[in-house]
Scaffold this motif. Structure first.
Motif, mmCIF file in Angstrom:
data_model
loop_
_atom_site.group_PDB
_atom_site.id
_atom_site.type_symbol
_atom_site.label_atom_id
_atom_site.label_comp_id
_atom_site.label_asym_id
_atom_site.label_seq_id
_atom_site.Cartn_x
_atom_site.Cartn_y
_atom_site.Cartn_z
ATOM 1 N N ASN A 95 4.719 -22.616 -7.722
ATOM 2 C CA ASN A 95 5.659 -21.570 -8.122
ATOM 3 C C ASN A 95 6.644 -21.340 -6.984
ATOM 4 O O ASN A 95 6.245 -21.090 -5.850
ATOM 5 C CB ASN A 95 4.884 -20.279 -8.432
ATOM 6 C CG ASN A 95 5.738 -19.240 -9.135
ATOM 7 O OD1 ASN A 95 6.939 -19.162 -8.930
ATOM 8 N ND2 ASN A 95 5.103 -18.426 -9.968
ATOM 9 N N ARG A 96 7.950 -21.393 -7.299
ATOM 10 C CA ARG A 96 8.966 -21.185 -6.264
ATOM 11 C C ARG A 96 9.172 -19.714 -5.921
ATOM 12 O O ARG A 96 9.733 -19.392 -4.884
ATOM 13 C CB ARG A 96 10.305 -21.775 -6.718
ATOM 14 C CG ARG A 96 10.329 -23.288 -6.803
ATOM 15 C CD ARG A 96 11.749 -23.769 -7.101
ATOM 16 N NE ARG A 96 11.840 -25.209 -7.088
ATOM 17 C CZ ARG A 96 11.637 -25.975 -8.153
ATOM 18 N NH1 ARG A 96 11.313 -25.410 -9.301
ATOM 19 N NH2 ARG A 96 11.734 -27.289 -8.074
ATOM 20 N N ASP A 97 8.739 -18.822 -6.801
ATOM 21 C CA ASP A 97 8.980 -17.385 -6.629
ATOM 22 C C ASP A 97 7.740 -16.748 -6.000
ATOM 23 O O ASP A 97 6.699 -16.603 -6.650
ATOM 24 C CB ASP A 97 9.286 -16.747 -7.985
ATOM 25 C CG ASP A 97 9.755 -15.307 -7.862
ATOM 26 O OD1 ASP A 97 9.130 -14.547 -7.103
ATOM 27 O OD2 ASP A 97 10.736 -14.946 -8.545
ATOM 28 N N LEU A 98 7.840 -16.350 -4.735
ATOM 29 C CA LEU A 98 6.689 -15.815 -4.020
ATOM 30 C C LEU A 98 6.194 -14.514 -4.632
ATOM 31 O O LEU A 98 4.986 -14.306 -4.792
ATOM 32 C CB LEU A 98 7.045 -15.604 -2.549
ATOM 33 C CG LEU A 98 5.923 -15.103 -1.642
ATOM 34 C CD1 LEU A 98 4.741 -16.049 -1.663
ATOM 35 C CD2 LEU A 98 6.441 -14.931 -0.207
ATOM 36 N N ASP A 99 7.113 -13.628 -5.005
ATOM 37 C CA ASP A 99 6.702 -12.358 -5.608
ATOM 38 C C ASP A 99 5.976 -12.591 -6.930
ATOM 39 O O ASP A 99 4.979 -11.924 -7.240
ATOM 40 C CB ASP A 99 7.915 -11.449 -5.827
ATOM 41 C CG ASP A 99 8.492 -10.921 -4.530
ATOM 42 O OD1 ASP A 99 7.752 -10.891 -3.529
ATOM 43 O OD2 ASP A 99 9.689 -10.561 -4.512
ATOM 44 N N GLU A 100 6.484 -13.538 -7.713
ATOM 45 C CA GLU A 100 5.852 -13.846 -8.989
ATOM 46 C C GLU A 100 4.461 -14.434 -8.773
ATOM 47 O O GLU A 100 3.515 -14.134 -9.518
ATOM 48 C CB GLU A 100 6.730 -14.827 -9.764
ATOM 49 C CG GLU A 100 6.360 -15.012 -11.214
ATOM 50 C CD GLU A 100 7.371 -15.857 -11.953
ATOM 51 O OE1 GLU A 100 7.107 -17.071 -12.102
ATOM 52 O OE2 GLU A 100 8.407 -15.310 -12.368
ATOM 53 N N ALA A 101 4.313 -15.280 -7.746
ATOM 54 C CA ALA A 101 3.012 -15.866 -7.443
ATOM 55 C C ALA A 101 2.013 -14.795 -7.020
ATOM 56 O O ALA A 101 0.840 -14.828 -7.407
ATOM 57 C CB ALA A 101 3.157 -16.919 -6.359
ATOM 58 N N PRO A 111 5.757 -24.829 1.863
ATOM 59 C CA PRO A 111 7.224 -24.798 2.009
ATOM 60 C C PRO A 111 7.923 -24.665 0.658
ATOM 61 O O PRO A 111 7.674 -25.433 -0.272
ATOM 62 C CB PRO A 111 7.534 -26.149 2.662
ATOM 63 C CG PRO A 111 6.285 -26.483 3.426
ATOM 64 C CD PRO A 111 5.160 -25.968 2.581
ATOM 65 N N GLY A 112 8.737 -23.642 0.535
ATOM 66 C CA GLY A 112 9.538 -23.451 -0.666
ATOM 67 C C GLY A 112 8.835 -22.759 -1.808
ATOM 68 O O GLY A 112 9.419 -22.623 -2.885
ATOM 69 N N GLY A 113 7.598 -22.315 -1.596
ATOM 70 C CA GLY A 113 6.938 -21.666 -2.716
ATOM 71 C C GLY A 113 5.486 -21.359 -2.465
ATOM 72 O O GLY A 113 5.062 -21.105 -1.338
ATOM 73 N N TYR A 114 4.701 -21.433 -3.544
ATOM 74 C CA TYR A 114 3.304 -21.015 -3.515
ATOM 75 C C TYR A 114 2.522 -21.931 -4.435
ATOM 76 O O TYR A 114 2.995 -22.298 -5.514
ATOM 77 C CB TYR A 114 3.198 -19.569 -4.013
ATOM 78 C CG TYR A 114 2.042 -18.794 -3.479
ATOM 79 C CD1 TYR A 114 2.148 -18.052 -2.313
ATOM 80 C CD2 TYR A 114 0.819 -18.794 -4.144
ATOM 81 C CE1 TYR A 114 1.080 -17.316 -1.824
ATOM 82 C CE2 TYR A 114 -0.254 -18.062 -3.671
ATOM 83 C CZ TYR A 114 -0.120 -17.325 -2.514
ATOM 84 O OH TYR A 114 -1.187 -16.605 -2.026
ATOM 85 N N VAL A 115 1.317 -22.324 -4.005
ATOM 86 C CA VAL A 115 0.460 -23.193 -4.813
ATOM 87 C C VAL A 115 -0.823 -22.457 -5.160
ATOM 88 O O VAL A 115 -1.437 -21.811 -4.303
ATOM 89 C CB VAL A 115 0.141 -24.507 -4.064
ATOM 90 C CG1 VAL A 115 -1.042 -25.221 -4.709
ATOM 91 C CG2 VAL A 115 1.345 -25.429 -4.071
ATOM 92 N N MET A 116 -1.202 -22.563 -6.429
ATOM 93 C CA MET A 116 -2.463 -22.002 -6.893
ATOM 94 C C MET A 116 -3.250 -23.122 -7.569
ATOM 95 O O MET A 116 -2.689 -23.914 -8.330
ATOM 96 C CB MET A 116 -2.220 -20.840 -7.854
ATOM 97 C CG MET A 116 -1.293 -19.786 -7.278
ATOM 98 S SD MET A 116 -1.048 -18.350 -8.348
ATOM 99 C CE MET A 116 -2.538 -17.439 -8.017
ATOM 100 N N VAL A 117 -4.547 -23.190 -7.272
ATOM 101 C CA VAL A 117 -5.398 -24.257 -7.789
ATOM 102 C C VAL A 117 -6.448 -23.632 -8.698
ATOM 103 O O VAL A 117 -7.302 -22.856 -8.250
ATOM 104 C CB VAL A 117 -6.077 -25.038 -6.651
ATOM 105 C CG1 VAL A 117 -6.931 -26.172 -7.227
ATOM 106 C CG2 VAL A 117 -5.025 -25.596 -5.682
ATOM 107 N N TYR A 118 -6.374 -23.983 -9.991
ATOM 108 C CA TYR A 118 -7.264 -23.421 -10.989
ATOM 109 C C TYR A 118 -8.250 -24.465 -11.510
ATOM 110 O O TYR A 118 -7.978 -25.686 -11.470
ATOM 111 C CB TYR A 118 -6.464 -22.931 -12.202
ATOM 112 C CG TYR A 118 -5.599 -21.723 -11.967
ATOM 113 C CD1 TYR A 118 -6.149 -20.445 -11.949
ATOM 114 C CD2 TYR A 118 -4.224 -21.848 -11.780
ATOM 115 C CE1 TYR A 118 -5.354 -19.329 -11.755
ATOM 116 C CE2 TYR A 118 -3.423 -20.737 -11.578
ATOM 117 C CZ TYR A 118 -4.002 -19.476 -11.567
ATOM 118 O OH TYR A 118 -3.217 -18.360 -11.372
ATOM 119 N N GLU A 119 -9.363 -23.984 -12.028
ATOM 120 C CA GLU A 119 -10.212 -24.803 -12.873
ATOM 121 C C GLU A 119 -9.398 -25.272 -14.075
ATOM 122 O O GLU A 119 -8.629 -24.503 -14.653
ATOM 123 C CB GLU A 119 -11.390 -23.939 -13.343
ATOM 124 C CG GLU A 119 -12.175 -24.489 -14.498
ATOM 125 C CD GLU A 119 -13.071 -23.439 -15.138
ATOM 126 O OE1 GLU A 119 -13.919 -23.837 -15.955
ATOM 127 O OE2 GLU A 119 -12.920 -22.223 -14.831
#
Length: 373
Positions: free
Chosen positions: A30-36, A62-70
């Motif tokens: 996700n590029r939007d930190l607040d949204e992440a 860099p440039g965003g946020y990563v989330m790792v889901y099942e």
């Protein structure tokens, strides 16, 4: 062995399936930190009462946020509600699924419902879009849109001076007054009934077996907004506009694109009487049997029982009207639609704003086959 699947883009987000030994993961960028951050909070709030995939990791990159889901089981035209809604008919799997979906929502909404100040509800899909600088402004404040029919171009700002006869029903649309009324409605500081929900219950955010995806709108949501979102998505956006303007979102679920003609309204007659400032439009509203079954179950098993508790004796059509209008105007910019699709969305908007607005006919809701348990 590590296997990385093909990336899929949904709006601004990138989704990548990844297989590790013994683990199936979904990596979301996700590029939007607040949204992440809101997504993390939403996932945390939702998992106490709804089935959601486990969140294994979240991190700044860099440039965003990563989330790792099942990653839940699924495949081509399999694993989402949209797949059941794209089937040839209404099968037992869909009926059982709708029972479970509405049971879960009814229980959780009634247990968590509170009268809440709008500043403390999730505002993204309604209040933020109606606020100054939101989508109503960015889409329409300076746009010079026109309605195209029968070789005539009628500016939106002039529509208030014309009589619109839609399927033999006379009405009018004052475009600027409509935008002002929506802004005013969502500036109202009065309390709203709100409850813990996912907030954006589209047919691609609901897994089969039942689970919930996408959490940036999860939390304390306005119940009327929740209802309008599902009903409008299933009947207008999900089967028609989204596969038309974002077909890439259904790369793994192509049946919804193939089924688009079953859910796309058709203009059957149009004429202009310039001397009388009169527009005549006849159209056929189409909805497949599985989608009719979905909104019918949702209405009878969820909307009506909850409304009887939260708004006893009130006009449910009037309560839903501004939320339905916002879903029609605040998702796609009407200026980006084809002239025919723009005309049809305006027709649907006029019908929703009409004093004759009836959700039963508007959303293709059928008689309930059975009462809720």
């Amino acid at each position: 062995m590590i296997r990385i699947g093909r990336p899929r883009r949904f709006t601004r987000n990138l989704i990548v399936p990844v297989d590790l030994p013994g683990k199936r993961l979904l990596v979301k960028y996700n590029r939007d930190l607040d949204e992440a951050r809101q997504e993390r909070r939403g996932h945390e709030a939702l998992r106490s009462r709804y089935r959601v995939p486990a969140l294994h990791a979240s991190m700044r990159v860099p440039g965003g946020y990563v989330m790792v889901y099942e990653r839940l089981a699924g495949g081509r035209d399999n694993g989402l509600l949209v797949d059941l809604l794209s089937a040839d008919g209404v099968g037992e799997e869909l009926r059982v699924y709708l029972d479970r979906l509405t049971d879960a929502y009814r229980e959780n909404i009634l247990v968590t419902a509170v009268l809440e100040d709008p500043v403390r509800v999730v505002r993204k899909l309604y209040w933020d879009r109606a606020a100054p600088g939101g989508r109503l402004d960015s889409y329409y404040a300076k746009a010079q849109l026109a309605l195209s029919l029968a070789d005539a171009e009628i500016p939106f700002d002039d529509l208030g001076a014309w009589t619109l006869t839609i399927n033999s029903q006379d009405t009018r649309l004052d475009w600027q007054a409509t935008l002002k009324d929506l802004r005013t409605h969502f500036e109202n500081a009065g309390p709203v009934w709100a409850a813990l929900t996912q907030g954006d219950p589209t047919d691609v955010n609901l897994a089969v077996p039942l689970a919930w995806f996408d959490y940036d709108t999860a939390g304390t949501n306005c119940v009327l907004g929740e209802f309008a979102n599902f009903l409008t998505y299933v009947t207008t956006l999900g089967g028609w506009l989204v596969p038309t303007y974002n077909p890439a979102a259904f790369a793994d679920h192509p049946a919804v694109v193939d089924r688009r003609p079953d859910n796309t309204p058709v203009v059957t007659k149009q004429s202009v009487e310039a001397a009388r400032r009169s527009l005549h439009i006849a159209y056929e509203s189409r909805l497949s049997a599985p989608r009719r079954a979905a909104v019918t179950a949702y209405w009878h098993r969820l909307v009506l029982p909850v409304a009887a508790r939260l708004w006893p004796g009130q006009d449910l059509a009037a309560l839903l009207r501004p939320y339905v209008a916002m879903r029609l105007l605040g998702v796609y910019d009407l200026g980006d639609l084809t002239p025919t699709d723009r005309l049809l969305v305006i027709v649907r908007l006029v019908e929703a704003l009409s004093p004759y607005f009836d959700p039963i006919t508007y959303f293709h809701i059928e008689e309930a086959p059975c009462l809720p348990h």
